[in-house]
Write a protein that holds these residues in place. Structure first.
Motif, PDB file in Angstrom:
ATOM      1  N   ARG A 195       0.828  -1.207   0.000  1.00 36.58           N
ATOM      2  CA  ARG A 195       0.000   0.000   0.000  1.00 36.58           C
ATOM      3  C   ARG A 195       0.861   1.254   0.000  1.00 36.58           C
ATOM      4  O   ARG A 195       0.591   2.212  -0.725  1.00 36.58           O
ATOM      5  N   LEU A 196       1.909   1.252   0.819  1.00 39.62           N
ATOM      6  CA  LEU A 196       2.818   2.395   0.827  1.00 39.62           C
ATOM      7  C   LEU A 196       3.527   2.548  -0.510  1.00 39.62           C
ATOM      8  O   LEU A 196       3.768   3.666  -0.977  1.00 39.62           O
ATOM      9  N   ASN A 197       3.867   1.426  -1.129  1.00 35.16           N
ATOM     10  CA  ASN A 197       4.543   1.477  -2.419  1.00 35.16           C
ATOM     11  C   ASN A 197       3.654   2.108  -3.473  1.00 35.16           C
ATOM     12  O   ASN A 197       4.088   2.962  -4.263  1.00 35.16           O
ATOM     13  N   ARG A 198       2.377   1.704  -3.506  1.00 36.25           N
ATOM     14  CA  ARG A 198       1.454   2.293  -4.475  1.00 36.25           C
ATOM     15  C   ARG A 198       1.219   3.772  -4.185  1.00 36.25           C
ATOM     16  O   ARG A 198       1.144   4.588  -5.105  1.00 36.25           O
TER      17      ARG A 198
ATOM     18  N   GLY B 107       2.177   6.757  -6.610  1.00 31.32           N
ATOM     19  CA  GLY B 107       1.120   7.654  -7.047  1.00 31.32           C
ATOM     20  C   GLY B 107       1.455   9.109  -6.808  1.00 31.32           C
ATOM     21  O   GLY B 107       1.251   9.962  -7.676  1.00 31.32           O
ATOM     22  N   VAL B 108       1.991   9.418  -5.637  1.00 31.19           N
ATOM     23  CA  VAL B 108       2.334  10.812  -5.325  1.00 31.19           C
ATOM     24  C   VAL B 108       3.451  11.307  -6.236  1.00 31.19           C
ATOM     25  O   VAL B 108       3.383  12.414  -6.791  1.00 31.19           O
ATOM     26  N   LEU B 109       4.491  10.495  -6.407  1.00 29.35           N
ATOM     27  CA  LEU B 109       5.588  10.900  -7.277  1.00 29.35           C
ATOM     28  C   LEU B 109       5.132  11.033  -8.723  1.00 29.35           C
ATOM     29  O   LEU B 109       5.560  11.950  -9.441  1.00 29.35           O
ATOM     30  N   GLY B 110       4.261  10.123  -9.162  1.00 30.75           N
ATOM     31  CA  GLY B 110       3.751  10.208 -10.524  1.00 30.75           C
ATOM     32  C   GLY B 110       2.936  11.471 -10.746  1.00 30.75           C
ATOM     33  O   GLY B 110       3.073  12.150 -11.769  1.00 30.75           O
TER      34      GLY B 110
ATOM     35  N   GLU C 129       9.091   2.825 -12.763  1.00 26.63           N
ATOM     36  CA  GLU C 129       8.619   2.194 -11.535  1.00 26.63           C
ATOM     37  C   GLU C 129       8.695   0.669 -11.646  1.00 26.63           C
ATOM     38  O   GLU C 129       9.081  -0.012 -10.692  1.00 26.63           O
ATOM     39  N   TYR C 130       8.323   0.141 -12.794  1.00 25.09           N
ATOM     40  CA  TYR C 130       8.341  -1.313 -12.962  1.00 25.09           C
ATOM     41  C   TYR C 130       9.756  -1.862 -12.807  1.00 25.09           C
ATOM     42  O   TYR C 130       9.982  -2.855 -12.107  1.00 25.09           O
ATOM     43  N   VAL C 131      10.717  -1.211 -13.467  1.00 17.98           N
ATOM     44  CA  VAL C 131      12.104  -1.673 -13.391  1.00 17.98           C
ATOM     45  C   VAL C 131      12.637  -1.553 -11.964  1.00 17.98           C
ATOM     46  O   VAL C 131      13.268  -2.482 -11.431  1.00 17.98           O
ATOM     47  N   SER C 132      12.359  -0.413 -11.324  1.00 13.75           N
ATOM     48  CA  SER C 132      12.873  -0.182  -9.974  1.00 13.75           C
ATOM     49  C   SER C 132      12.309  -1.174  -8.968  1.00 13.75           C
ATOM     50  O   SER C 132      13.038  -1.795  -8.196  1.00 13.75           O
ATOM     51  N   VAL C 133      10.979  -1.330  -8.971  1.00 17.03           N
ATOM     52  CA  VAL C 133      10.352  -2.208  -7.990  1.00 17.03           C
ATOM     53  C   VAL C 133      10.626  -3.675  -8.315  1.00 17.03           C
ATOM     54  O   VAL C 133      10.711  -4.513  -7.415  1.00 17.03           O
ATOM     55  N   SER C 134      10.787  -4.007  -9.589  1.00 11.89           N
ATOM     56  CA  SER C 134      11.159  -5.378  -9.947  1.00 11.89           C
ATOM     57  C   SER C 134      12.518  -5.738  -9.366  1.00 11.89           C
ATOM     58  O   SER C 134      12.716  -6.852  -8.866  1.00 11.89           O
TER      59      SER C 134
ATOM     60  N   PRO D 286       5.668  -4.845  -8.713  1.00 10.53           N
ATOM     61  CA  PRO D 286       6.060  -3.845  -9.719  1.00 10.53           C
ATOM     62  C   PRO D 286       4.893  -3.409 -10.596  1.00 10.53           C
ATOM     63  O   PRO D 286       4.840  -2.257 -11.028  1.00 10.53           O
ATOM     64  N   TRP D 287       3.950  -4.309 -10.854  1.00  8.92           N
ATOM     65  CA  TRP D 287       2.801  -3.940 -11.684  1.00  8.92           C
ATOM     66  C   TRP D 287       1.928  -2.921 -10.976  1.00  8.92           C
ATOM     67  O   TRP D 287       1.428  -1.971 -11.593  1.00  8.92           O
ATOM     68  N   HIS D 288       1.716  -3.097  -9.683  1.00 11.79           N
ATOM     69  CA  HIS D 288       0.916  -2.130  -8.932  1.00 11.79           C
ATOM     70  C   HIS D 288       1.583  -0.762  -8.925  1.00 11.79           C
ATOM     71  O   HIS D 288       0.929   0.263  -9.114  1.00 11.79           O
ATOM     72  N   ALA D 289       2.894  -0.743  -8.701  1.00 11.21           N
ATOM     73  CA  ALA D 289       3.618   0.527  -8.679  1.00 11.21           C
ATOM     74  C   ALA D 289       3.585   1.200 -10.047  1.00 11.21           C
ATOM     75  O   ALA D 289       3.398   2.418 -10.147  1.00 11.21           O
ATOM     76  N   ALA D 290       3.769   0.417 -11.107  1.00 12.92           N
ATOM     77  CA  ALA D 290       3.765   0.985 -12.461  1.00 12.92           C
ATOM     78  C   ALA D 290       2.400   1.569 -12.805  1.00 12.92           C
ATOM     79  O   ALA D 290       2.299   2.672 -13.358  1.00 12.92           O
ATOM     80  N   LEU D 291       1.346   0.828 -12.483  1.00 16.69           N
ATOM     81  CA  LEU D 291      -0.001   1.311 -12.798  1.00 16.69           C
ATOM     82  C   LEU D 291      -0.333   2.562 -11.992  1.00 16.69           C
ATOM     83  O   LEU D 291      -0.872   3.542 -12.531  1.00 16.69           O
ATOM     84  N   ALA D 292      -0.005   2.557 -10.705  1.00 12.37           N
ATOM     85  CA  ALA D 292      -0.276   3.721  -9.864  1.00 12.37           C
ATOM     86  C   ALA D 292       0.477   4.940 -10.367  1.00 12.37           C
ATOM     87  O   ALA D 292      -0.060   6.059 -10.404  1.00 12.37           O
TER      88      ALA D 292
END
Length: 272
Positions: free
Chosen positions: A52-55, A59-62, A106-111, A184-190
Motif C-alpha cells: 500500500r505504501l509502495n502504491r 502515485g504521489v511521485l507520478g 517504476e516497474y524496473v525499480s520495484v522489480s 512492480p505492476w501495482h507501482a507501475a499502474l499507480a
C-alpha cells in the motif's frame, strides 16, 4: 552462508518515504511492533502495508511529475505561440510519453527490489533447512545485541522460531515480510495513472481559459497542485509538510519560468 550471519537492515524505506520498522523493545519476551500495529511473528495478509505504501508513494511521485513536466511543456509552447493547436499537441505528447516513462521506471525499480527480496527469502529458507540450530542462535544474538538478556533473547528466539521460523528471521534480521513483497505492476499502474491525473491539471488550465489568462492561470494551478503533492509526500515520510511544499513550489517556479522564457524567446525570433 556467512553473508547473512550479521543482522542486516535490508529494506531502505527512505526511498520510499516510510520509516523503517523499529527493533524490539527491551524486556521479557518483548516483540518489535511493526508499522501496521502487529508484532513481529504475526502474519501479514497479501497486499499489506508495504504494497500500500509502495502504491501511494508511486502515485504521489507520478502526480508530481505529471504536474510539473506537463506544465513546463505547455507553458513553454504557450510562450512561443498563442495558437491552441501546438499547445494541445505538445501537451498530449508530454502526457503520453511521461506516463509510459514513469510506469516503466517504476516497474524496473520495484522489480529489482522484489527480486532482491525474493533472493534473500530463498537464501534464508535454505539456511534454515541446512543449519536450524545455528540460525536460532543468530536470531537470539540479534535480540541480545538490542539489550535483552541472553536467556530472555534465547526464549524469544525459540518461541518465534516455533511459531514461524522463516518469518521471524526475515522480519527481525532482514526487515522483510514474505507475504508483503512489493508488486512492480501495482507501482507501475499507480505511477502512470497518477501522472495522467496530475498532467490533466495544467493541460486543462492552459487550454480552457481565454488566451490572456492561460499562462498566469497555469502557473497558479500548477504551483498549488505541487504544494499539495509535496505536503502529501512529506506526510508519507513523516517530514515537514511546509518545508516539502515550499521546496517543490520553488522547483516548479524555476521550471515554469525557464521554459516560458525559452518559449517566448523562440517565438520572438520566429523559430516557432
Amino acid at each position: 552462508m556467512t553473508e547473512i550471519l550479521a543482522p542486516v537492515e535490508h529494506r531502505d524505506d527512505a526511498w520510499r518515504g516510510a520509516p523503517a520498522a523499529p527493533g524490539p523493545a527491551a524486556g521479557p519476551l518483548a516483540l518489535s511492533p511493526r508499522r501496521d500495529g502487529t508484532e513481529v511473528g504475526d502474519a501479514t495478509p497479501a497486499g499489506g502495508l508495504a504494497q500500500r505504501l509502495n502504491r501511494l508513494r508511486a502515485g504521489v511521485l507520478g502526480a508530481n511529475d505529471g504536474i510539473v513536466s506537463t506544465a513546463a511543456v505547455v507553458v513553454g509552447v504557450a510562450g512561443a505561440t498563442s495558437s491552441p493547436g501546438p499547445v494541445l499537441t505538445a501537451g498530449a505528447a508530454a502526457v503520453l510519453g511521461g506516463a509510459v516513462s514513469m510506469a516503466l521506471g517504476e516497474y524496473v525499480s520495484v522489480s529489482s527490489q522484489r527480486d532482491s527480496e525474493r533472493s534473500l527469502i530463498d537464501r534464508e529458507r535454505r539456511a534454515l533447512a541446512a543449519d536450524p540450530e545455528g540460525e536460532l542462535e543468530r536470531l537470539a544474538e540479534v535480540y541480545a545485541s538490542r539489550g535483552i538478556s541472553p536467556a530472555t533473547a534465547r526464549r524469544v528466539a525459540e518461541e518465534l522460531t516455533a511459531r514461524d521460523a522463516l518469518g521471524a528471521h526475515l522480519r527481525v534480521r532482514l526487515n522483510i515480510d514474505e507475504d508483503d513483497v512489493a508488486s512492480p505492476w501495482h507501482a507501475a499502474l499507480a505511477s502512470a495513472l497518477s501522472f495522467i491525473l496530475g498532467a490533466a491539471l495544467p493541460l486543462l488550465a492552459i487550454l480552457l481559459p481565454p488566451a490572456a489568462a492561460r499562462v498566469p492561470l497555469t502557473f497558479a494551478v500548477t504551483l498549488a497542485a505541487l504544494a499539495v503533492t509535496g505536503a502529501v509526500a512529506a506526510w508519507i515520510g513523516g517530514g515537514s509538510r511546509l518545508r516539502a511544499a515550499v521546496r517543490v513550489v520553488v522547483g516548479g517556479v524555476l521550471a515554469l519560468g525557464a521554459t516560458f522564457a525559452v518559449g517566448s524567446l523562440l517565438g520572438t525570433i520566429g523559430i516557432v
